[in-house]
Write an enzyme that holds these catalytic residues in place. Structure first.
Site, short mmCIF file in Angstrom:
data_model
loop_
_atom_site.label_atom_id
_atom_site.label_comp_id
_atom_site.label_asym_id
_atom_site.label_seq_id
_atom_site.Cartn_x
_atom_site.Cartn_y
_atom_site.Cartn_z
N LYS A 134 4.07 -1.42 3.83
CA LYS A 134 3.56 -0.21 4.50
C LYS A 134 2.10 -0.39 4.88
O LYS A 134 1.23 0.35 4.40
CB LYS A 134 3.74 1.01 3.60
N CYS B 36 13.82 2.12 -7.07
CA CYS B 36 12.52 2.11 -7.78
C CYS B 36 11.81 3.45 -7.67
O CYS B 36 11.15 3.89 -8.60
CB CYS B 36 11.58 1.05 -7.20
N MET C 48 11.64 -1.17 -2.19
CA MET C 48 11.79 -2.60 -1.91
C MET C 48 11.32 -2.86 -0.48
O MET C 48 10.66 -2.03 0.11
CB MET C 48 13.23 -3.08 -2.13
N CYS D 147 15.51 3.13 -12.67
CA CYS D 147 15.93 1.73 -12.64
C CYS D 147 16.87 1.43 -13.81
O CYS D 147 16.51 1.63 -14.97
CB CYS D 147 14.70 0.83 -12.71
N GLU E 84 -2.55 -2.23 -8.43
CA GLU E 84 -3.60 -1.21 -8.62
C GLU E 84 -3.24 -0.35 -9.81
O GLU E 84 -2.12 0.05 -9.98
CB GLU E 84 -3.80 -0.38 -7.35
N ASN F 26 -21.81 0.64 17.29
CA ASN F 26 -21.41 0.06 16.01
C ASN F 26 -20.06 0.66 15.68
O ASN F 26 -19.96 1.84 15.39
CB ASN F 26 -22.46 0.44 14.96
N GLY F 27 -19.02 -0.15 15.72
CA GLY F 27 -17.70 0.37 15.39
C GLY F 27 -16.61 -0.34 16.16
O GLY F 27 -16.77 -1.48 16.57
N CYS G 172 15.48 -7.88 -12.59
CA CYS G 172 15.79 -6.87 -11.57
C CYS G 172 17.15 -7.16 -10.93
O CYS G 172 17.47 -8.31 -10.64
CB CYS G 172 14.69 -6.91 -10.51
N CYS H 287 -21.32 -3.60 13.39
CA CYS H 287 -22.74 -3.92 13.51
C CYS H 287 -23.68 -3.01 12.75
O CYS H 287 -23.27 -2.08 12.08
CB CYS H 287 -23.12 -3.82 14.98
#
Length: 1620
Positions: free
Chosen positions: A1070, A1241, A582, A1246, A1002, A335-336, A1235, A104
């Site tokens: 994860k 990895c 993996m 690899c 990313e 708020n939270g 692969c 909020c």
């Protein structure tokens, strides 16, 4: 600007009855044109930002049911009130809790002279209007999620009404006012009023009158109107009491009695008291913020006066928000999000039996319960605060108890205010913290205040004016204030509090409040005399058991050789949890044919969107594993005896420590053995043993034991006496004690062989154990250290040398670090709050097991019974006694694939078959691959389902073509860095060929990939020489570009070149953790794309530092739509219970796409326990999301995408039937391009160059884009074949049609009790087809200020022809992400650095969030005023100058001028701010330079480049995770040292001439641009100030000229480094 907001007013007028206006037309206009900052732009956005107008009209019944009273007590009738048995505590149910989440915008205004005025109320309503973007709107785009206002009671106003009614004026000392939501139905309303009057009368209070609150109904949105209550006020006289506190207590008792009396009525859920008090009154409802003042006509009346007002705008992720859940509550505006709510509720219920106070005169029974799982977290926190305050605590004290700050190792508190630390230490053992992001505003009518959570995760700014008014708000600029009158400006930092004493007209800032509260009692003395610290006991130095005995125990308790070698030994050797890669591709424990430990049925819950994960690595200072053991006394009565507890520094006990505890006479420990007897057969044996264990625990506690040790230790194991799984024993005893009101009297400790991984410890603590002694794991560490193999390895230097004690210490250290990580995933800082909080979901246990031992946890698919569980336990146990058991531990193959071990869906045979099919382009080979998949063991939930159809088959030729199906396919977000350039580009090219979408992951993208290839000869191109199999026209760009928490490579040009932008909130392998790229994978190329240093490991923060709540996510979506209005924005979530609620919030936040990932997604590197034990199956997540969105009328707003282990056309159709529009393939796309699932990895080794950055390995990369194209075409053809068999011609026709699925006739090894009804349920289908949803226009931000700037022909001319333009514009807080769109236009045309013109913009006013985001070179912006959070987010160049207006009443360098998280992910540019910044300044800054005059905590966190100069005070934890760049901090009073996190950086004085030059020139620029007087002073007395600066230098910068004085000393040929 003010004129702009005139246009919407007629629209409001047309729906307003004339009577509203006739009273005072002038006033109406002044008030609402006064909403000057609620501009037409924002309003229009809220009217129509999506083409979807559908809304699920709730039936009358459900709308009544929606208004559930918060403190409802089930099934209590009038006559039952006195009998204690009725009050048997009900355990909190996670399902109830998950259905209500919210966040909020809040604030308060208070007049220090305590002079009531209507102006305060008016200002609060204006501020509320400027918070609209912090709230949410329902599917009808009109029903708000709730807004409200608390003020003191306007007696003069009510007296006018009393006079009209012929009543005497109210005696304000003895009158209470109730603001009540009553049932809609008239007869029920009369009944409710009757009950209320009866109880008041019985309590001796006189009802003076009822007043119907005048409201303007047409202003209410359609959905909200269906549940709108009848709103009335009741006035009662309390003659028998004189003190305010006693009067308030009497009213509290009456309210509680009324709530209990109506609980059994059919309309009981429709009665709710917003407030019942002699001091305060709350007006609230399911309204948009600007509608509140229009709806309640009282608030427009000039006579409605108050000295203070708290206002609140709610953003509920749940779209059936209820009127009672609007805020403020009776004390708090919150708020939270409280992350520990389930544990808090359970502990509050356990406390009910022990709460006693003389002020209640023995009436404690009548005021229970104190919590309600069906209320929101805010409502429950409010109830907890209320009982403390009504029992005599001050509001400030109550909040310090409930929401303590991170007081351990606090540089200021420990030196100056030790008594505050004593206060917190005393209460730590009494009350578990209500933990999570929270800005809390509170008032009891005499004090108004605000406090922030220990982590500072919500924004809070405050200011004070010369006419003695104090303002606190989530944002600055919400109320028009004359800057010349402002005498003080600041912000609340983590754990801080501000309190306004209205009676004495004082403002107390943080430490003053706390010092005052802490001095009420001698807490330090009590602790010193009564608390006992458990001193560390040395680890054993030799093994206790024979090797054979150890092996037998390991077999009996279910250890695998993988557990011993990969987990226990690795932790003993390295001192940290092992990393793997993996995903988790083995069957869920309940589906597996192999026995599993009970822990494997539990998945850890994690934070996403509604609250952030915490960063245990960089922000561990707010976390603690301390545990108090012993009885928790009555928190309402203070005294030294409450401090009598034993304190452990962490929950892992070695054998010696456990012995010490057992010797503590004060605790009277009782050891309970946990075995069950199967001599009379397995049936019923486990359950019977649990019942007798619970009885024994009950007896022990009633006999005064304060410590129960549940132990499976025994001198010799017996074949017919297997051990009860320790987690089951702990859970059952914990729940039994709660339900019998005994839980506060004793602690539970587990002494067990069956606990070795971090997940096991977390499960035991989460279900009630305070500590654990893992005796077999410690013995295994000792055995490993003494083995010949280990000794040889250490001698040869293959592993580090450790002593036997060190090995056990390492193991314990790794467990503790792993526990911190598991807590932090859910955003919880304290183990004491995690204990008993049950932050897990269950997959595969039946109702009888859950109800007995894990009450309140979600187990959607049901599963094993007690007898089935007993058999599973037994299958481990018998291995220890059978003759043919080998002399070594079996390898179950749960982690790594091995022949004969557990089935892995990504296995070598599968990848060989797939490689053959795609490389040879052979349909027969693909058919063999399909056959392999259909014959596999049951692996995932969808394997238990098959298709059925109500239609006759049709020819395949009539089904939509494969080329249109493949456009729905996407690949996973695999970052360039985790995988090689070859793999990344081959996947992108393949997806672009078929019209699907690849994902950048990313880490940015090389601009060379954005143009189609024109130079291909024989499959090779000189542009991308490392690839083969290319064609002219191929393009290697990723259509989906990812914005992750590290913001690596996110530049303006990267963003404008995307078709879609994906916000990665969580990752299947994860969830709740940040990404990690090992240093050896950061090659020079990767480092260039990510603006970082080669060879330095890159860690992304676990949370996005600009997404701590749902409204923050809405802001980031807004930012991305701002810079690239043509890209759809997707939000990636991971399946968990409650995801539907989260997804609703995301849809309301204006996302275009929601992606649901399963727990089985892959990863380049992640801790084993995360891969294995977090997240849920996507089948459940997708079903819940799809159905919740439909119920809330939001499904048409978003495309649903799903990924996680998809392998074939069957998977695609299953996902379609469950509601997905698009389908993501991750690991499979990698396998198709070469692969071989070597699963290394994370090592950079690899063997086929798919996931390595090593040149020689990358040269082996076998894949060509054509292989992946072939794969996807085969999948599409498979989809077509099945559609034809089902009789459907296109995918659109089966999406969301769960009725086409039925359970397969298949028998599982472990249980016949799985329940798939949830997956097969249906709530209808959307009103648009999937194709129509996918083809919708991108959601827009509506008209924004940037449009006005770009409408100026001079600006356009300057951009088109690279000229110079100057322009001045007014700005206010609803103008968000200003300059983002202008930067996008320039970036699209010129790239990140190509623009040679200049756009100089000056803004006047208070800027909204993300001011100057994604700025680009050539843009110079100046803000005269102040700004909110995220200034300069992602900026790549240009300049931002923020300076206050000329006429001010405060000292600029002491005031906060920009908000939190500025320069997040910046890759260039400069910022100069004359004033202080908030928390996390320059977090993840890559290259920007900045000068500010003070910052909050965590400055320069995760910085990888650039330069930051701070000319004032900083907060704690500076430079945590700073691996690049430099910082210069002025330390005038020698307080800086304890605030620096010195894990990475070193501190030195500025000795290098280049460093001095850099510092001086930045300060000179700062003075020139901002007129800073502080900067000018420093320059004038340079020789005095230079020695007061510290320079912070990470290792990667040590050899630079700025940091190394060595460059001067070359004359003597020596190189010397000078440091502090």
């Amino acid at each position: 600007m003010a004129m702009k907001s005139l246009s919407p007013v007629p629209k409001l007028l047309s729906t307003t009855p004339s009577s509203v206006l006739s009273s005072d037309k002038k006033f109406f206009f002044v008030d609402f044109v006064g909403l000057y900052c609620k501009s037409k732009r924002t309003r229009r956005r809220l009217r129509g930002d999506s083409s979807s107008r559908s809304s699920s009209s709730l039936s009358r019944l459900s709308s009544v049911r929606a208004v559930i009273d918060l403190e409802r007590l089930n099934g209590v009738s009038h006559k039952d009130l006195s009998s204690p048995s009725v009050l048997k505590p009900q355990v909190a149910n996670l399902e109830d809790i998950l259905s209500e989440r919210g966040a909020c915008g809040v604030g308060f205004i208070a007049n220090l002279d305590n002079i009531p005025s209507h102006g305060v109320v008016k200002d609060a309503l204006i501020a509320l209007g400027c918070m609209e973007h912090r709230g949410g709107c329902g599917a009808d785009n009109d029903s708000g999620d709730g807004s409200g206002l608390m003020s003191s009671i306007p007696w003069d106003f009510f007296n006018v009404w009393a006079k009209e009614q012929g009543l005497a004026p109210f005696d304000k000392l003895h009158t209470g006012v109730g603001m009540i939501f009553l049932p809609q139905e008239d007869t029920f309303m009369q009944e409710a009023k009757q009950v209320i009057e009866n109880i008041f009368e019985k309590e001796g209070l006189q009802v003076l009158g009822w007043r119907e609150v005048p409201v303007n109904v047409p202003i209410v949105g359609k959905n909200a109107r269906e549940t709108m209550p009848n709103i009335q006020q009741v006035f009662v006289k309390i003659a028998k009491e004189d003190s305010t506190d006693d009067i308030e207590r009497e009213l509290y008792i009456c309210r509680k009695l009324i709530e209990r009396a109506v609980a059994t009525e059919s309309w009981g859920t429709e009665l709710y008291f917003c407030s019942l008090s002699n001091q305060t009154i709350v007006y609230k409802g399911m309204l948009r913020s600007e509608a509140l003042g229009l709806f309640y006509l009282d608030l427009q009346n000039e006579l409605y006066e108050s000295p203070f007002a708290i206002y609140h705008r709610r953003y509920s992720t749940n779209t059936s928000p209820r009127w009672p859940l609007a805020q403020p509550m009776r004390f708090l505006g919150h708020n939270g999000e409280i992350n520990t709510i389930q544990g808090n509720l359970n502990w509050m219920q356990s406390r009910e039996a022990s709460l006693k106070s003389s002020v209640w005169n023995g009436r404690e029974n009548e005021i229970r319960p104190f919590g309600n799982p069906r209320g929101s977290d805010s409502a429950n926190l409010d109830s907890a605060a209320e009982i403390l305050i009504r029992s005599g605590r001050t509001p400030e004290e109550a909040l310090m108890i409930l929401v303590p700050e991170a007081y351990k190792n606090h540089p200021t508190l420990s030196v100056k205010y030790p008594e505050v630390i004593d206060f917190y230490d005393y209460y730590k053992g009494q009350m578990e913290a209500w933990d999570g992001p929270a800005l809390l505003l509170f008032s009891d009518g005499k004090t108004v205040g605000a406090c922030l959570d220990r982590n500072g995760l919500r924004p809070a700014r405050y200011w004070r004016t010369s006419d003695n008014v104090v303002y606190v708000a989530s944002e600055v600029g919400v109320v028009p204030v004359d800057e010349a009158k402002v005498t003080m400006k600041g912000r609340l930092g983590p754990g801080m509090m501000i309190a306004v004493d209205l009676v004495n007209g004082q403002v107390y800032e943080n430490t003053e409040v706390k010092k005052r509260i802490s001095s009420f009692n001698p807490y330090g003395k009590w602790i010193k005399e009564n608390s006992r610290f458990l001193k560390p006991v040395n680890f054993k130095s030799s093994i206790v058991m024979e090797n054979e005995e150890i092996l037998r125990s390991q077999q009996a308790f279910g250890y695998s050789s993988e557990d011993v070698q990969m987990v226990i030994e690795s932790m003993a050797s390295q001192g940290k949890e092992p990393t793997f890669c993996m995903g988790d591709d083995i069957p869920l424990a309940g589906l597996s044919q192999r026995p599993h430990m009970l822990y494997d049925y539990f998945k850890q819950r994690f934070a996403q969107v509604t609250n952030p994960a915490i960063d245990p690595l960089r922000e561990g200072l707010v976390m603690s594993l301390e545990v108090n053991i012993g009885k928790r006394g009555n928190i309402l009565e203070l005294g030294p005896e409450n401090a009598s507890q034993v304190i452990l520094s962490n929950p892992v006990l070695n054998e010696g420590a456990l012995e010490e505890l057992k010797k503590d006479t004060y605790l009277k420990p009782k050891v309970l053995s946990t075995y069950f007897d199967i001599r009379k057969g397995v049936e019923g044996s486990l359950q019977k043993a649990l019942y007798s264990l619970c009885e024994a625990a009950d007896d022990a506690v009633r006999s005064g034991s304060q410590l129960l040790v549940l132990s499976d230790r025994s001198d010799s194991l017996e074949p017919t006496r297997p051990a009860i799984p320790i987690m089951l024993a702990v859970g059952a005893v914990h729940q039994h004690l709660i339900q019998n009101g005994l839980r506060m009297s004793a602690s539970i400790v587990a002494d067990t062989a069956q606990c070795f991984s971090t997940h096991h410890f977390a499960c035991l603590v989460g279900y009630g154990a305070s500590a654990v002694c893992p005796y077999l794991a410690l013995e295994t560490c000792r055995q490993w250290r003494l083995s010949n193999k280990t000794v040889a390895f250490m001698r040869n230097g293959k592993i580090p040398t450790v002593t036997i004690e060190q090995a056990q210490k390492n193991y314990t250290k790794a467990v503790n670090a792993g526990l911190l990580k598991i807590l932090s995933k859910m955003g919880i800082s304290l183990l004491s709050s995690y204990c008993g909080a049950q932050i897990f979901e269950i997959y595969g246990l039946g109702k009888e097991v859950v109800d007995l031992a894990f009450t309140g946890s979600v187990s959607k698919i049901s599963g094993l019974t007690f007898d089935e569980l007993a058999r599973e336990t037994l299958s481990f146990w018998v291995k220890a006694f059978s003759e043919d058991t080998t002399k070594r531990l079996e390898n179950f193959g749960f982690i790594q694939f091995r022949p004969g071990g557990e089935y892995h869906s990504n296995n070598p045979e599968m990848s060989k078959l797939l490689h053959k099919a795609v490389r040879e382009k052979s349909e027969t080979a693909y058919a063999v691959y399909q056959q392999h998949l259909s014959n596999r063991p049951v692996n995932v939930l969808r394997d238990l389902l098959e298709f059925k159809s109500d239609r006759a088959p049709i020819p395949v030729g009539k089904v939509e073509p494969a080329v249109s199906i493949v456009q729905r396919f996407c690949t996973g977000g695999m970052s360039l860095g985790a995988i090689s350039r070859e793999t990344h580009e081959a996947i992108a090219i393949a997806m672009n060929r078929i019209g699907g979408k690849s994902n950048s992951g990313e880490g940015g993208e090389d601009p060379i990939r954005w143009k189609p290839l024109t130079d291909v000869v024989d499959g090779y191109s000189s542009t991308l020489p490392h690839l083969k199999g290319l064609q002219n026209g191929d393009i290697a760009t990723s259509a989906i570009k990812q914005v992750a928490s590290g913001r690596f490579g996110v530049t303006p040009t990267f963003l404008v070149n995307a078709d879609q932008l994906e916000i990665k909130v969580a990752q299947g392998a994860k969830p709740g953790e940040g990404g990690q790229l090992p240093g050896k994978k950061v090659s020079a190329y990767i480092a260039r794309l990510r603006s970082s240093k080669p060879g330095v490991p890159l860690i992304s923060p676990p949370p996005h530092h600009d997404i701590y709540s749902i409204e923050d996510l809405a802001q980031l979506i807004f930012d991305l739509h701002q810079i690239n209005p043509n890209a759809k924005v997707s939000v990636k979530l991971v399946a968990e219970a409650g995801i539907g609620t989260v997804a609703s919030g995301v849809a309301k936040g204006n996302a275009d796409i929601i992606q649901i990932s399963g727990h089985d997604g892959g990863t380049g590197a992640s801790p084993i326990s995360s891969i294995k034990h977090a997240g849920g199956p996507w089948e459940l997540g997708l079903t819940e999301t799809h159905q919740t969105l439909i119920e809330n009328g939001l499904r048409e707003r978003v495309i649903l995408r799903v990924d996680g282990g998809l392998k074939s056309g069957v998977d695609v159709l299953m996902a379609a039937a469950m509601g997905a529009d698009e389908y993501g393939f991750g690991s499979l796309a990698m396998i198709a391009t070469g692969c071989v699932m070597a699963r290394i990895c994370h090592t950079n080794n690899c063997p086929v160059g798919v996931a390595s950055q090593r040149e020689e390995l990358r040269a082996r990369f076998p894949g060509v884009p054509g292989d992946l194209v072939n794969y996807f075409l085969y999948v599409a053809e498979e989809v077509r074949g099945i559609l034809a068999q089902l009789g459907y011609s296109k995918l659109d026709d089966i999406i969301g049609r769960t009725e086409l699925l039925k359970p397969r006739d298949i028998s599982l090894v472990k249980t016949q009790h799985l329940d798939l009804s949830y997956l097969l349920s249906s709530v209808g289908t959307p009103s648009l087809s999937s194709t129509e949803i996918r083809k919708q226009e991108v959601h827009t931000n509506g008209p924004v200020l940037d449009d006005d700037i770009l409408a100026d022909p001079l600006v356009i001319d300057a951009i088109e022809n690279e000229k110079v333009v100057d322009k001045t514009v007014k700005i206010c807080n609803v103008d968000r992400a200003v300059c983002g769109r202008v930067a996008g236009v320039i970036a699209k045309k010129y790239g990140d650095t190509g623009f040679a013109g200049q756009v100089n913009l000056t803004f006047l006013g208070s800027a909204g969030q993300s001011f100057g985001c994604f700025l680009i070179p050539g843009m110079n912006i100046r803000l005269i005023g102040e700004s909110n959070d995220y200034v300069g987010k992602g900026m790549a160049g240009g300049e931002i100058v923020v300076t206050p207006v000329d006429t001010i009443g405060f000292v600029p360098e002491e005031a906060t001028i920009v908000g939190n998280t500025c320069l997040y992910g910046a890759t260039g540019g400069q910022i100069f701010a004359r004033g202080k910044a908030g928390e996390r300044f320059a977090v993840r800054n890559s290259l920007a330079e900045a000068v500010v005059e003070g910052t909050g905590d965590h400055c320069c966190e995760y910085m990888t480049g650039g330069c930051v100069v701070v000319l004032g005070k900083v907060g704690r934890n500076v430079a945590a995770g700073m691996t690049g760049g430099l910082a210069y901090l002025l330390d005038e009073d020698d307080t800086l040292l304890p605030k620096i996190n010195r894990e990475i950086v070193k501190m030195q004085r500025v000795t290098a001439p280049a460093g001095e030059l850099q510092l001086k020139s930045l300060i000179e620029a700062h003075v020139e641009k901002t007129g800073s007087s502080k900067g000018a002073t420093i320059l004038n007395e340079w020789d005095k100030y230079l020695p007061l600066f510290w320079q912070l230098v990470p290792p990667s910068e040590e050899d630079t000229p700025e940091a190394s004085a060595a460059y001067v000393r070359t004359a003597t040929g020596e190189v010397t480094f000078q440091s502090a």
